[in-house]
Design an enzyme around this catalytic site. Structure first.
Site, PDB file in Angstrom:
ATOM      1  N   ASN A 139      54.714 -21.521  74.306  1.00 21.27           N
ATOM      2  CA  ASN A 139      53.419 -21.877  74.912  1.00 21.27           C
ATOM      3  C   ASN A 139      52.682 -22.994  74.166  1.00 21.27           C
ATOM      4  O   ASN A 139      52.063 -23.844  74.787  1.00 21.27           O
ATOM      5  CB  ASN A 139      52.534 -20.640  75.091  1.00 21.27           C
ATOM      6  CG  ASN A 139      52.286 -19.906  73.804  1.00 21.27           C
ATOM      7  OD1 ASN A 139      52.993 -20.085  72.817  1.00 21.27           O
ATOM      8  ND2 ASN A 139      51.276 -19.062  73.811  1.00 21.27           N
ATOM      9  N   CYS A 269      48.405 -16.423  73.941  1.00 25.24           N
ATOM     10  CA  CYS A 269      48.469 -15.038  73.448  1.00 25.24           C
ATOM     11  C   CYS A 269      47.094 -14.390  73.509  1.00 25.24           C
ATOM     12  O   CYS A 269      46.976 -13.218  73.864  1.00 25.24           O
ATOM     13  CB  CYS A 269      49.006 -15.017  72.038  1.00 25.24           C
ATOM     14  SG  CYS A 269      48.146 -16.159  70.943  1.00 25.24           S
ATOM     15  N   GLU A 443      47.292 -15.591  60.256  1.00 20.55           N
ATOM     16  CA  GLU A 443      47.488 -17.009  59.976  1.00 20.55           C
ATOM     17  C   GLU A 443      46.114 -17.642  59.844  1.00 20.55           C
ATOM     18  O   GLU A 443      45.121 -17.113  60.327  1.00 20.55           O
ATOM     19  CB  GLU A 443      48.280 -17.666  61.112  1.00 20.55           C
ATOM     20  CG  GLU A 443      49.733 -17.188  61.143  1.00 20.55           C
ATOM     21  CD  GLU A 443      50.602 -17.949  62.136  1.00 20.55           C
ATOM     22  OE1 GLU A 443      50.277 -17.949  63.332  1.00 20.55           O
ATOM     23  OE2 GLU A 443      51.616 -18.536  61.713  1.00 20.55           O
TER      24      GLU A 443
HETATM   25  P1  NAD Z   1      59.861 -14.463  72.538  1.00 21.68           P
HETATM   26  O1  NAD Z   1      59.572 -13.310  71.638  1.00 21.68           O
HETATM   27  O2  NAD Z   1      60.790 -14.278  73.655  1.00 21.68           O
HETATM   28  O3  NAD Z   1      60.452 -15.687  71.702  1.00 21.68           O
HETATM   29  C1  NAD Z   1      59.777 -16.235  70.585  1.00 21.68           C
HETATM   30  C2  NAD Z   1      60.779 -16.906  69.676  1.00 21.68           C
HETATM   31  O4  NAD Z   1      61.645 -15.911  69.105  1.00 21.68           O
HETATM   32  C3  NAD Z   1      61.711 -17.912  70.371  1.00 21.68           C
HETATM   33  O5  NAD Z   1      61.909 -19.008  69.490  1.00 21.68           O
HETATM   34  C4  NAD Z   1      62.988 -17.099  70.551  1.00 21.68           C
HETATM   35  O6  NAD Z   1      64.154 -17.894  70.665  1.00 21.68           O
HETATM   36  C5  NAD Z   1      63.013 -16.281  69.271  1.00 21.68           C
HETATM   37  N1  NAD Z   1      63.804 -15.048  69.316  1.00 21.68           N
HETATM   38  C6  NAD Z   1      64.231 -14.354  70.405  1.00 21.68           C
HETATM   39  N2  NAD Z   1      64.924 -13.256  70.020  1.00 21.68           N
HETATM   40  C7  NAD Z   1      64.921 -13.260  68.661  1.00 21.68           C
HETATM   41  C8  NAD Z   1      65.433 -12.357  67.679  1.00 21.68           C
HETATM   42  N3  NAD Z   1      66.098 -11.247  68.014  1.00 21.68           N
HETATM   43  N4  NAD Z   1      65.209 -12.649  66.391  1.00 21.68           N
HETATM   44  C9  NAD Z   1      64.498 -13.752  66.022  1.00 21.68           C
HETATM   45  N5  NAD Z   1      64.002 -14.633  66.906  1.00 21.68           N
HETATM   46  C10 NAD Z   1      64.200 -14.389  68.213  1.00 21.68           C
HETATM   47  O7  NAD Z   1      58.441 -14.963  73.014  1.00 21.68           O
HETATM   48  P2  NAD Z   1      58.114 -16.120  74.067  1.00 21.68           P
HETATM   49  O8  NAD Z   1      58.411 -15.599  75.431  1.00 21.68           O
HETATM   50  O9  NAD Z   1      58.730 -17.391  73.612  1.00 21.68           O
HETATM   51  O10 NAD Z   1      56.534 -16.272  73.855  1.00 21.68           O
HETATM   52  C11 NAD Z   1      55.592 -15.558  74.579  1.00 21.68           C
HETATM   53  C12 NAD Z   1      55.015 -14.455  73.718  1.00 21.68           C
HETATM   54  O11 NAD Z   1      54.496 -14.982  72.508  1.00 21.68           O
HETATM   55  C13 NAD Z   1      53.842 -13.763  74.390  1.00 21.68           C
HETATM   56  O12 NAD Z   1      53.960 -12.371  74.212  1.00 21.68           O
HETATM   57  C14 NAD Z   1      52.639 -14.280  73.608  1.00 21.68           C
HETATM   58  O13 NAD Z   1      51.519 -13.432  73.640  1.00 21.68           O
HETATM   59  C15 NAD Z   1      53.212 -14.417  72.251  1.00 21.68           C
HETATM   60  N6  NAD Z   1      52.404 -15.329  71.436  1.00 21.68           N
HETATM   61  C16 NAD Z   1      51.673 -14.823  70.386  1.00 21.68           C
HETATM   62  C17 NAD Z   1      50.852 -15.664  69.635  1.00 21.68           C
HETATM   63  C18 NAD Z   1      50.041 -15.146  68.493  1.00 21.68           C
HETATM   64  O14 NAD Z   1      49.641 -15.941  67.642  1.00 21.68           O
HETATM   65  N7  NAD Z   1      49.735 -13.865  68.405  1.00 21.68           N
HETATM   66  C19 NAD Z   1      50.813 -17.022  69.950  1.00 21.68           C
HETATM   67  C20 NAD Z   1      51.558 -17.498  71.011  1.00 21.68           C
HETATM   68  C21 NAD Z   1      52.368 -16.635  71.748  1.00 21.68           C
END
Ligand code: NAD
Length: 463
Positions: A139, A269, A443
């Protein structure tokens, strides 16, 4: 990819899709296991010198900020093409990343004297942890990379960064741009699928994993880190409530409520994901939000005047459609939107859902897209209880004509950030993190910097 300060081509690639058109924009490198080993080794090697000179690190971080600032014209269109957000927002994202680097470049790394007497001089220092594995979602790829890189590097760590497979291009390009700016190995950028993330978290070299993504993946990351006792910061999903109190003017708050829910097409998020409104104001707030949803200009982020782009990727687009359909099947009313746009790209009409309540999936789960449920409540205690009745705890907000009254209610929200009369305000000096399943650690600010360090006691005996 960038490994050890040099280009690291791969044999395998994967396609990156422009969500506004559905067309392939680039073939991104798919990092193999041996290449990941190489990235980890080069980061470990670079750590030996990088940790030694704090002044040089501050200068380098300022140079990183300058590169970001002078590359806005180049990075923003890449970000729009892979992520979908309007170009204006993409430019803001890159400029914001520069501001984050500048903030951390000047932040103090504390060195405290806790005893200074005839017996001993005792100091508490902050040492870097070593190699940091930084993993980001799709995002805000540039923002969230900077939130990790800037404090990690300032503290003396070196980094292996992996962006989401949906949005790897801006991070890969940033790695290229920084090749001559940071010493080789200090920042390595690799790309690949989810497996690559799992290899990183299971790899023996990193001492810390800084992860932003979904709750489900965050739990996997925590489990992968545990056997090696790697440190983790987990920034995970949110299902932020906004509670509107009975003393607001619906027209006066509607714009701010709308944009706090629909910024980045709802893919934030800490966006508002559910709105609680007193019964007496319910119809007015719903109508005011729906008016804004109908008026907003949705389109290709690269086109002039676009206010909201597409949903970033097909799985997420289908998920939003599924949650809206589920709500409507259960009796909710789509006062605006309610369906996908015909044609190319992952466009979903900005949707305001009325006559919906807790127990419906779109209220209880994180929708992460352009659809917002509005829920009626009887009294404030009822609203607060329902807002808190969730595993999520990222942030929330309270809206009131009386800011003190609003802040009193906001303090009862079980979440990392509770705003009054605003939402989504994130600043470099303000710690950001989630309660409950929304995260571990924070963070930003000095707190975020310290999360990339560990304490060391330096005890000099005088006895
Ligand atoms: P995701 O968890 O699917 O992927 C995030 C990252 O993790 C990607 O780079 C992905 O390739 C990697 N990944 C996937 N499986 C993994 C594993 N087993 N081990 C290590 N890395 C792995 O999330 P997304 O769909 O890319 O992002 C959306 C989510 O992120 C939403 O839930 C959103 O709320 C959250 N988000 C949180 C914040 C925050 O600061 N709290 C900020 C932005 C987004």
């Amino acid at each position: 990819m960038t490994i050890g300060g040099e280009a690291a081509p791969t044999e395998a690639t994967f396609d990156v899709i422009n969500p506004a058109t559905g067309a392939v924009v680039a073939a991104a490198p798919d990092c193999g296991r041996e290449q990941l080993d190489g990235a980890m080794e080069s980061a470990a090697k670079a750590f030996r010198d990088w940790r030694l000179d704090e002044g040089a690190r501050r200068d380098a971080l300022r140079a990183v900020a300058d590169v970001l600032s002078s590359s806005v014209d180049e990075l923003a269109p890449i970000l729009t093409a892979e992520q979908g957000k309007p170009l204006r927002d993409a430019r803001r994202e890159v400029a914001g990343a520069a501001a984050w680097c500048r903030y951390f470049a000047d932040l103090d790394l504390p060195r405290e004297v806790i005893q200074d007497d005839a017996r001993a001089l005792v100091e508490v220092l902050r040492r870097p942890l070593g190699v940091v594995a930084a993993i980001t979602p799709w995002n805000f790829p540039v923002t969230l990379a900077s939130w990790k890189l800037a404090p990690a590097l300032l503290a003396g760590n070196t980094v292996v960064l992996k962006p989401s497979p949906f949005t790897p291009l801006s991070s890969l390009r940033l790695g290229e741009l920084l090749r001559g700016v940071l010493p080789p190995g200090v920042l390595n950028v690799v790309s690949g699928g989810d497996d690559l993330g799992a290899w990183m978290t299971g790899h023996p070299v990193p001492r810390k994993i800084s992860f932003t993504g979904s709750v489900a993946t965050g739990k996997r990351v925590a489990a992968a880190a545990a056997p090696d006792l790697k440190r983790v910061t987990l920034e995970l999903g949110g299902n932020d409530p906004a509670i509107v109190l009975d003393d607001v003017d619906p027209e006066a708050v509607a714009d701010r409520l709308f944009w706090a829910a629909f910024a980045n097409n709802g893919q934030v998020c800490s966006a508002i994901k559910r709105v609680y409104v007193p019964e007496a104001l319910y119809g007015k707030v719903v109508d005011a939000l729906a008016d804004r949803a109908r008026a907003v200009r949705v389109g290709d982020g690269a086109a002039e005047g676009t206010e909201l782009g597409p949903v970033n990727n097909r799985p997420q687009f289908e998920r939003v459609a599924e949650l809206v359909d589920d709500a409507v099947r259960g009796g909710a009313r789509a006062v605006s939107g309610g369906s996908a746009r015909p044609g190319d790209g992952y466009f979903f009409e900005p949707t305001i859902l009325a006559d919906v309540s807790d127990g419906t999936r779109i209220v209880d789960e994180e929708q992460f897209g352009p659809a917002l449920p509005v829920i009626a409540y009887r009294d404030v205690d009822d609203a607060v209880e329902r807002a808190n009745a969730t595993h999520f705890g990222l942030s929330g907000s309270v809206w009131s004509g009386d800011p003190d009254r609003g802040a009193e209610v906001a303090a009862r929200l079980e979440c990392g950030t509770a705003w009054t009369n605003t939402h989504l305000v994130l600043q470099p000096h303000q710690p950001f993190g989630g309660a409950k399943w929304s995260g571990v650690g924070v963070e930003n600010g000095p707190w975020g910097l310290l999360a990339f360090t560990e304490l060391q006691v330096l005890y000099r005996s005088r006895g």
